[in-house]
Design an enzyme around this catalytic site. Structure first.
Site, mmCIF file in Angstrom:
data_model
loop_
_atom_site.group_PDB
_atom_site.id
_atom_site.type_symbol
_atom_site.label_atom_id
_atom_site.label_comp_id
_atom_site.label_asym_id
_atom_site.label_seq_id
_atom_site.Cartn_x
_atom_site.Cartn_y
_atom_site.Cartn_z
ATOM 1 N N ASP A 1 33.318 151.579 -36.528
ATOM 2 C CA ASP A 1 33.224 150.298 -37.199
ATOM 3 C C ASP A 1 33.932 149.271 -36.655
ATOM 4 O O ASP A 1 34.074 147.988 -37.021
ATOM 5 C CB ASP A 1 32.941 150.235 -38.520
ATOM 6 C CG ASP A 1 32.208 151.235 -39.175
ATOM 7 O OD1 ASP A 1 31.044 151.527 -38.872
ATOM 8 O OD2 ASP A 1 32.619 152.059 -40.173
ATOM 9 N N GLU A 2 34.594 149.342 -35.348
ATOM 10 C CA GLU A 2 35.244 148.360 -34.937
ATOM 11 C C GLU A 2 34.572 147.255 -33.937
ATOM 12 O O GLU A 2 35.274 146.299 -33.489
ATOM 13 C CB GLU A 2 36.488 148.855 -33.929
ATOM 14 C CG GLU A 2 37.440 150.160 -34.458
ATOM 15 C CD GLU A 2 36.758 151.534 -34.288
ATOM 16 O OE1 GLU A 2 37.445 152.395 -34.546
ATOM 17 O OE2 GLU A 2 35.589 151.454 -33.860
ATOM 18 N N LYS B 1 32.271 148.226 -31.245
ATOM 19 C CA LYS B 1 32.112 148.606 -29.808
ATOM 20 C C LYS B 1 30.651 148.205 -29.342
ATOM 21 O O LYS B 1 30.726 147.821 -28.235
ATOM 22 C CB LYS B 1 31.847 150.105 -29.913
ATOM 23 C CG LYS B 1 33.418 150.598 -30.332
ATOM 24 C CD LYS B 1 33.241 152.114 -30.354
ATOM 25 C CE LYS B 1 32.485 152.819 -31.454
ATOM 26 N NZ LYS B 1 32.943 152.701 -32.406
ATOM 27 N N ALA C 1 26.057 157.630 -36.053
ATOM 28 C CA ALA C 1 26.919 156.300 -35.685
ATOM 29 C C ALA C 1 25.895 155.345 -35.869
ATOM 30 O O ALA C 1 24.441 155.391 -35.858
ATOM 31 C CB ALA C 1 27.306 156.606 -34.186
ATOM 32 N N GLY C 2 26.294 154.188 -35.664
ATOM 33 C CA GLY C 2 25.625 152.960 -35.847
ATOM 34 C C GLY C 2 26.203 151.727 -34.964
ATOM 35 O O GLY C 2 27.420 151.789 -35.024
ATOM 36 N N HIS C 3 25.525 150.923 -34.225
ATOM 37 C CA HIS C 3 26.186 150.095 -33.538
ATOM 38 C C HIS C 3 25.196 148.728 -33.785
ATOM 39 O O HIS C 3 24.001 148.978 -33.678
ATOM 40 C CB HIS C 3 26.400 150.006 -32.061
ATOM 41 C CG HIS C 3 25.439 150.684 -31.184
ATOM 42 N ND1 HIS C 3 25.327 152.275 -30.840
ATOM 43 C CD2 HIS C 3 24.375 150.115 -30.707
ATOM 44 C CE1 HIS C 3 24.390 152.248 -30.306
ATOM 45 N NE2 HIS C 3 23.699 151.306 -29.807
ATOM 46 N N GLN D 1 31.629 156.380 -33.471
ATOM 47 C CA GLN D 1 32.735 156.514 -34.396
ATOM 48 C C GLN D 1 34.214 156.054 -33.831
ATOM 49 O O GLN D 1 34.236 155.260 -32.909
ATOM 50 C CB GLN D 1 32.864 158.007 -34.764
ATOM 51 C CG GLN D 1 31.809 158.539 -35.720
ATOM 52 C CD GLN D 1 30.540 159.347 -34.867
ATOM 53 O OE1 GLN D 1 30.843 159.805 -33.907
ATOM 54 N NE2 GLN D 1 29.424 159.155 -35.537
ATOM 55 N N SER E 1 29.454 150.724 -48.581
ATOM 56 C CA SER E 1 30.485 149.647 -48.470
ATOM 57 C C SER E 1 32.010 150.295 -47.701
ATOM 58 O O SER E 1 32.010 151.397 -48.130
ATOM 59 C CB SER E 1 30.893 149.356 -49.931
ATOM 60 O OG SER E 1 31.718 148.515 -49.935
#
Length: 423
Positions: free
Chosen positions: A12-13, A15, A38-40, A223, A303
């Site tokens: 969650d940085e 990417k 994962a999610g972006h 991740q 959250s």
């Protein structure tokens, strides 16, 4: 040129945002590990795209590839392709390629994942999407690959070969074993295989030939470094290797071909789910980071826990990945906090540590040692160059760079492309 991008914290940085920014300079953007756990999120042209499998370069001219180090739920991929089609972004076989050796997440993987998590006395925070069980089958050589999925006869033959073992496991876990050979589900997967057949390719061959021709390739991880299955905060980790070395194995590219490794680091730290987070805040500062940063997981909607920047964890990530440069994200979220703190070490059993301990249990008991830095009140979201940042914001960035020992190349002050600039 071959560049690898990884997250330096717990994911969650940001990417996806950085890959979207850089993709214009790359001919290929390739995903090398993980699955739809994962999610972006990419924001461009006033639209927000939330994806889990398709690499972030999909909006530009890059060819996007899903490598054999990933595990893939074909139904999720089909949903993403349909969503992009509806948004006016068609994903053709010229645009997207999926390696023939990519492991397929089957319905029984998802069933087992949910059963196992439900049985745990101490939850690990799995997304219950079958990722771990698909990786177990990869290692056990019991996987269904994309090459099997696109051939219905081969798919059914392979399932018949492994079904007894899967059924026994599910029964032992207290589930319904009929899911393994459910004809409706198999037929649906076979149909998905037919739809995806034109996309199947040899990712390793494509990338190596592209590099031979002098083209640029960007490897995108999922991740973050401290969720790595080997080097992360075991057992609160993902099921794959999330660090830069995994890009070579997950895509089939030799390490001597790597030119750059870019680490994405958030100006504070967040974590979804269970596991140690030494600088976690449960005060007004923590609420500020959560609310202003809109800290909810792209995949789960859960959250995110928030804390001050943790230097020891990022120093370890720099060692694990061999970063040549960093991109700092969400600097704007710190506006209004004063002082701003950086964790420069931990106290553990009366000793000062400047590097994370190997034991996850010990890390969870560490007390952070902070240094304070002056904050700023100016809104950063319209800032479009490093020189225009307030003096205290620049001081914070330069101190982070000095402490980490890796140059910060990019700074981001918002989700849009124009809100990220070179330092």
């Amino acid at each position: 040129m071959f560049t690898i991008i990884t997250g330096s914290q717990f994911g969650d940085e940001g990417k996806g945002k950085i890959v979207d920014l850089l993709a214009k300079d790359y001919d290929i953007v390739a995903r090398f590990q993980g699955g739809d756990n994962a999610g972006h999120t990419v924001k461009a042209g006033g639209k927000v795209y939330k994806l889990h499998l398709i690499p972030s370069g999909f909006l530009l001219d890059s060819r996007v590839l899903i490598g054999p180090g990933t595990v893939l739920n074909p139904a999720v991929l089909a949903e993403e392709m349909e969503m992009l089609e509806e948004a006016g972004v068609p994903v053709t076989s010229e645009k997207l390629g999926v390696d023939a050796k990519t492991s397929v997440i089957m319905p029984y993987h998802i069933e087992m994942d949910g059963l196992r998590e439900a049985a745990r006395s101490e939850k690990i925070g799995t997304t219950k999407r079958g990722i771990g069980y698909a990786y177990i089958d990869k290692v056990a050589r019991d996987e269904i690959r994309m090459a099997d999925l696109v051939d219905e006869e081969r798919l059914r033959s392979r399932l018949a070969e492994i079904s007894a073992q899967k059924e026994a496991t599910i029964v032992q876990m207290g589930g319904d074993a009929s899911i393994v050979l459910d004809d409706e589900k198999i037929s649906r997967y076979a149909a998905l295989g037919q739809m995806l057949a034109p996309y199947v390719t040899d990712v390793s061959l494509e990338i190596n030939r592209a590099l031979d021709e002098g083209k640029n390739v960007l490897a995108e991880g999922a991740q973050g470094s401290h969720l790595d299955v080997i080097h992360g905060t075991q057992k609160y980790v993902t099921s794959s290797s999330t660090i830069a070395g995994s890009a070579c194995a997950g895509l089939g590219v030799g390490p001597t071909r790597v030119d750059e490794v870019l680490g994405i680091v958030k100006a504070y730290i967040t974590r979804v789910g269970a596991g140690p987070l030494p600088t976690e805040l449960e005060d007004e500062a923590g609420k500020h980071l959560h609310d202003v940063g809109h800290e909810f997981g792209t995949t789960t909607g859960r959250s995110r826990r928030c804390g001050w920047f943790d230097l020891p964890l990022v120093k370890k990530a720099a060692y694990l990945n061999g970063y040549t440069s960093l991109a700092l994200t969400k600097l704007d979220v710190l506006t209004g906090l004063n002082p701003i703190k950086i964790c420069v070490g931990y106290m553990s059993e009366g000793q000062k540590l400047d590097y994370p301990p190997e034991s996850t249990t010990v890390l969870s008991e560490c007390v952070p040692v902070y240094e304070d830095f002056p904050g700023w009140e100016e809104d950063l979201t319209d800032v479009d160059s490093y020189e225009k940042l307030p003096e205290n914001a620049r001081l914070y960035v330069e101190k982070m760079e000095e402490l980490i020992g890796v140059p910060i190349k990019y700074v981001s002050v918002g989700p849009a492309r124009e809100q990220t600039f070179e330092k």
